[in-house]
Design a protein around this motif. Sequence first.
Motif, PDB file in Angstrom:
ATOM      1  N   GLN A  69     -54.582-104.316   8.943  1.00 10.74           N
ATOM      2  CA  GLN A  69     -54.150-104.198   7.552  1.00 10.74           C
ATOM      3  C   GLN A  69     -54.925-105.274   6.794  1.00 10.74           C
ATOM      4  OE1 GLN A  69     -52.244-101.756   6.418  1.00 10.74           O
ATOM      5  NE2 GLN A  69     -52.350-102.440   4.290  1.00 10.74           N
ATOM      6  N   TYR A  70     -56.111-104.889   6.378  1.00 11.08           N
ATOM      7  CA  TYR A  70     -57.082-105.852   5.866  1.00 11.08           C
ATOM      8  C   TYR A  70     -56.727-106.346   4.478  1.00 11.08           C
ATOM      9  CZ  TYR A  70     -61.594-107.418   3.957  1.00 11.08           C
ATOM     10  OH  TYR A  70     -62.598-108.115   3.354  1.00 11.08           O
ATOM     11  N   GLU A  71     -56.607-107.670   4.353  1.00 12.14           N
ATOM     12  CA  GLU A  71     -56.452-108.334   3.068  1.00 12.14           C
ATOM     13  C   GLU A  71     -57.419-109.505   3.055  1.00 12.14           C
ATOM     14  OE1 GLU A  71     -52.472-109.422   2.076  1.00 12.14           O
ATOM     15  OE2 GLU A  71     -51.682-107.375   2.343  1.00 12.14           O
ATOM     16  N   PRO A  72     -58.516-109.403   2.315  1.00 11.30           N
ATOM     17  CA  PRO A  72     -59.530-110.459   2.365  1.00 11.30           C
ATOM     18  C   PRO A  72     -58.980-111.813   1.934  1.00 11.30           C
ATOM     19  CG  PRO A  72     -59.918-109.000   0.496  1.00 11.30           C
ATOM     20  CD  PRO A  72     -58.855-108.367   1.332  1.00 11.30           C
ATOM     21  N   GLN A  73     -59.310-112.830   2.701  1.00 14.90           N
ATOM     22  CA  GLN A  73     -58.948-114.199   2.340  1.00 14.90           C
ATOM     23  C   GLN A  73     -59.989-114.813   1.408  1.00 14.90           C
ATOM     24  OE1 GLN A  73     -58.749-115.626   6.330  1.00 14.90           O
ATOM     25  NE2 GLN A  73     -56.655-114.904   6.658  1.00 14.90           N
ATOM     26  N   ARG A  74     -61.155-114.197   1.399  1.00 16.25           N
ATOM     27  CA  ARG A  74     -62.202-114.622   0.472  1.00 16.25           C
ATOM     28  C   ARG A  74     -63.158-113.456   0.278  1.00 16.25           C
ATOM     29  NH1 ARG A  74     -66.903-119.211   1.496  1.00 16.25           N
ATOM     30  NH2 ARG A  74     -67.753-119.223  -0.617  1.00 16.25           N
ATOM     31  N   THR A  75     -63.629-113.271  -0.934  1.00 15.82           N
ATOM     32  CA  THR A  75     -64.632-112.251  -1.238  1.00 15.82           C
ATOM     33  C   THR A  75     -65.744-112.909  -2.041  1.00 15.82           C
ATOM     34  OG1 THR A  75     -62.977-110.484  -1.252  1.00 15.82           O
ATOM     35  CG2 THR A  75     -65.082-110.025  -2.325  1.00 15.82           C
ATOM     36  N   ILE A  76     -66.987-112.695  -1.616  1.00 15.59           N
ATOM     37  CA  ILE A  76     -68.135-113.274  -2.306  1.00 15.59           C
ATOM     38  C   ILE A  76     -69.159-112.193  -2.570  1.00 15.59           C
ATOM     39  CG2 ILE A  76     -67.793-115.529  -1.210  1.00 15.59           C
ATOM     40  CD1 ILE A  76     -70.240-114.843   0.587  1.00 15.59           C
ATOM     41  N   ARG A  77     -70.138-112.506  -3.381  1.00 12.44           N
ATOM     42  CA  ARG A  77     -71.306-111.653  -3.566  1.00 12.44           C
ATOM     43  C   ARG A  77     -72.505-112.402  -3.007  1.00 12.44           C
ATOM     44  NH1 ARG A  77     -70.656-107.089  -5.952  1.00 12.44           N
ATOM     45  NH2 ARG A  77     -72.902-106.855  -6.186  1.00 12.44           N
ATOM     46  N   THR A  78     -73.263-111.730  -2.139  1.00 11.97           N
ATOM     47  CA  THR A  78     -74.357-112.398  -1.446  1.00 11.97           C
ATOM     48  C   THR A  78     -75.414-111.391  -1.034  1.00 11.97           C
ATOM     49  OG1 THR A  78     -74.927-113.790   0.477  1.00 11.97           O
ATOM     50  CG2 THR A  78     -73.187-112.162   0.789  1.00 11.97           C
ATOM     51  N   PRO A  79     -76.693-111.771  -0.990  1.00  6.74           N
ATOM     52  CA  PRO A  79     -77.698-110.893  -0.398  1.00  6.74           C
ATOM     53  C   PRO A  79     -77.610-110.956   1.124  1.00  6.74           C
ATOM     54  CG  PRO A  79     -78.714-112.932  -1.117  1.00  6.74           C
ATOM     55  CD  PRO A  79     -77.274-112.995  -1.552  1.00  6.74           C
ATOM     56  N   LEU A  80     -78.037-109.900   1.781  1.00  6.64           N
ATOM     57  CA  LEU A  80     -78.128-109.867   3.246  1.00  6.64           C
ATOM     58  C   LEU A  80     -79.553-109.466   3.606  1.00  6.64           C
ATOM     59  CD1 LEU A  80     -74.794-107.993   4.101  1.00  6.64           C
ATOM     60  CD2 LEU A  80     -75.212-110.454   4.276  1.00  6.64           C
ATOM     61  N   ARG A 131     -74.065-115.433   9.319  1.00 10.08           N
ATOM     62  CA  ARG A 131     -74.207-116.564   8.394  1.00 10.08           C
ATOM     63  C   ARG A 131     -73.029-116.618   7.426  1.00 10.08           C
ATOM     64  NH1 ARG A 131     -75.377-116.694   3.263  1.00 10.08           N
ATOM     65  NH2 ARG A 131     -76.225-114.564   3.194  1.00 10.08           N
ATOM     66  N   VAL A 132     -72.676-115.469   6.860  1.00 11.04           N
ATOM     67  CA  VAL A 132     -71.562-115.428   5.910  1.00 11.04           C
ATOM     68  C   VAL A 132     -70.248-115.789   6.598  1.00 11.04           C
ATOM     69  CG1 VAL A 132     -70.217-113.941   4.371  1.00 11.04           C
ATOM     70  CG2 VAL A 132     -72.711-113.746   4.439  1.00 11.04           C
ATOM     71  N   LEU A 133     -70.038-115.272   7.806  1.00 15.75           N
ATOM     72  CA  LEU A 133     -68.800-115.564   8.526  1.00 15.75           C
ATOM     73  C   LEU A 133     -68.694-117.041   8.875  1.00 15.75           C
ATOM     74  CD1 LEU A 133     -68.588-112.468  10.907  1.00 15.75           C
ATOM     75  CD2 LEU A 133     -67.534-112.775   8.668  1.00 15.75           C
ATOM     76  N   GLU A 134     -69.803-117.646   9.293  1.00 17.53           N
ATOM     77  CA  GLU A 134     -69.802-119.068   9.628  1.00 17.53           C
ATOM     78  C   GLU A 134     -69.573-119.931   8.391  1.00 17.53           C
ATOM     79  OE1 GLU A 134     -70.127-120.748  12.768  1.00 17.53           O
ATOM     80  OE2 GLU A 134     -69.422-118.726  13.216  1.00 17.53           O
ATOM     81  N   GLU A 135     -70.142-119.536   7.267  1.00 23.24           N
ATOM     82  CA  GLU A 135     -69.935-120.291   6.039  1.00 23.24           C
ATOM     83  C   GLU A 135     -68.485-120.205   5.571  1.00 23.24           C
ATOM     84  OE1 GLU A 135     -72.796-118.780   3.286  1.00 23.24           O
ATOM     85  OE2 GLU A 135     -74.466-119.881   4.183  1.00 23.24           O
ATOM     86  N   PHE A 136     -67.844-119.090   5.859  1.00 19.49           N
ATOM     87  CA  PHE A 136     -66.440-118.939   5.501  1.00 19.49           C
ATOM     88  C   PHE A 136     -65.561-119.843   6.355  1.00 19.49           C
ATOM     89  CE2 PHE A 136     -62.335-116.769   6.374  1.00 19.49           C
ATOM     90  CZ  PHE A 136     -61.767-116.927   5.135  1.00 19.49           C
ATOM     91  N   ASN A 137     -65.803-119.867   7.677  1.00 15.49           N
ATOM     92  CA  ASN A 137     -65.008-120.696   8.585  1.00 15.49           C
ATOM     93  C   ASN A 137     -65.808-120.941   9.859  1.00 15.49           C
ATOM     94  OD1 ASN A 137     -63.161-121.833  10.389  1.00 15.49           O
ATOM     95  ND2 ASN A 137     -61.440-120.691   9.546  1.00 15.49           N
ATOM     96  N   ASP A 138     -66.429-122.133   9.949  1.00 11.62           N
ATOM     97  CA  ASP A 138     -67.265-122.425  11.113  1.00 11.62           C
ATOM     98  C   ASP A 138     -66.446-122.888  12.309  1.00 11.62           C
ATOM     99  OD1 ASP A 138     -66.526-124.897  10.207  1.00 11.62           O
ATOM    100  OD2 ASP A 138     -68.558-125.721  10.081  1.00 11.62           O
ATOM    101  N   HIS A 139     -65.102-122.907  12.194  1.00 13.30           N
ATOM    102  CA  HIS A 139     -64.231-123.278  13.308  1.00 13.30           C
ATOM    103  C   HIS A 139     -63.507-122.062  13.891  1.00 13.30           C
ATOM    104  CE1 HIS A 139     -64.917-127.513  12.619  1.00 13.30           C
ATOM    105  NE2 HIS A 139     -64.556-127.378  11.347  1.00 13.30           N
ATOM    106  N   ALA A 140     -63.971-120.873  13.540  1.00 13.02           N
ATOM    107  CA  ALA A 140     -63.277-119.654  13.977  1.00 13.02           C
ATOM    108  C   ALA A 140     -63.961-118.994  15.167  1.00 13.02           C
ATOM    109  CB  ALA A 140     -63.175-118.663  12.816  1.00 13.02           C
TER     110      ALA A 140
END
Length: 236
Positions: free
Chosen positions: A80-91, A99-108
Motif C-alpha cells: 500500500q504505497y505512500e511515498p515518504q518523499r517525492t522528487i524530480r530528477t533525471p535518470l 543513486r536516488v534511493l541512497e540519497e533518500f536513505n543511505d542507512h536502508a
Amino acid sequence: MVEPNHIYQYSIINALMAGVADSGIPVSQFTSKGNQGIGTFTKIQGELVLLDDKVYQLQASGSIRTAGPEEQLPYAVATQYEPQRTIRTPLKDKDDIDRVLEEFNDHAGNLFMSYRVDGRFKKLKARTVRGQEYEGQPLSELGSKQAVQEYEDIEGTIVGFRAPAAWQGFMVAGEHMHFIDRDRNVGGHLLELESDGEVEFGVAVVNNVHIELPTSEKFNAARMTTEDAGIKGIEG
C-alpha cells in the motif's frame, strides 16, 4: 485496512526458479494487499504490474491485458504505497535508481524500499518471459527465450522494490522493477532506461514484510536452492 508501506508477498523467487508456478493467490485477493506491485502469472506467462489497484498482464507478444479477479498468481509482491518523499530528477541510466534511493536513505541497506517513477524516457528496454513450455520448467530456462523490446521517447510508470542482499531467493536481491506505458499498451521487466529530462520519483522505506507460502504438494515437494547466478541472469 491495509497498513501503508508494508510489503505482502505470495511465495518466493526460489519456487519460480524450481518451476513451481501452476497455481497461486487469486487476483481479487492480491489487490486487497496493496495498490501497487509486481509478479507473474501461472506458468510464468509474462510479467505483472499492479498499479492504482488494477492488475495488468504484460505479455511476450507485446500486448497488455487487464487480469480477471479469478486468475491466479504463483508469485506476487504488493504494498500500500505512500511515498515518504517525492522528487524530480533525471535518470541517465538504470544505476541512477540506486543513486536516488541512497540519497533518500543511505542507512536502508538492510531494509526494503518501494518506489514509483513516472515520466518520459528517452530510451527504455524491457523483457517479458514467454511462459513454461512444460510443467515444472524452471525460471532459469526461460531466460534464453524471453522477448526483449526497446522503446524510444516513451511515457509511463516504473513500479519497483529494492530488497537486501540477504533476502536473495526469497525475493530478488537489489532492484526488481516493471514498466508499463501511460496508455497501458506495452511494458515488461525493466532492463535499461535513460531519461532526457526530469521524472517524478517517489520512495518509501519498508521494515514490515509478510510472506505467505503456498501449501500445495508441488511447493512442498520442490527441491529449492538459492541460485544467485541464475536469479541475476534472468533478472538482468
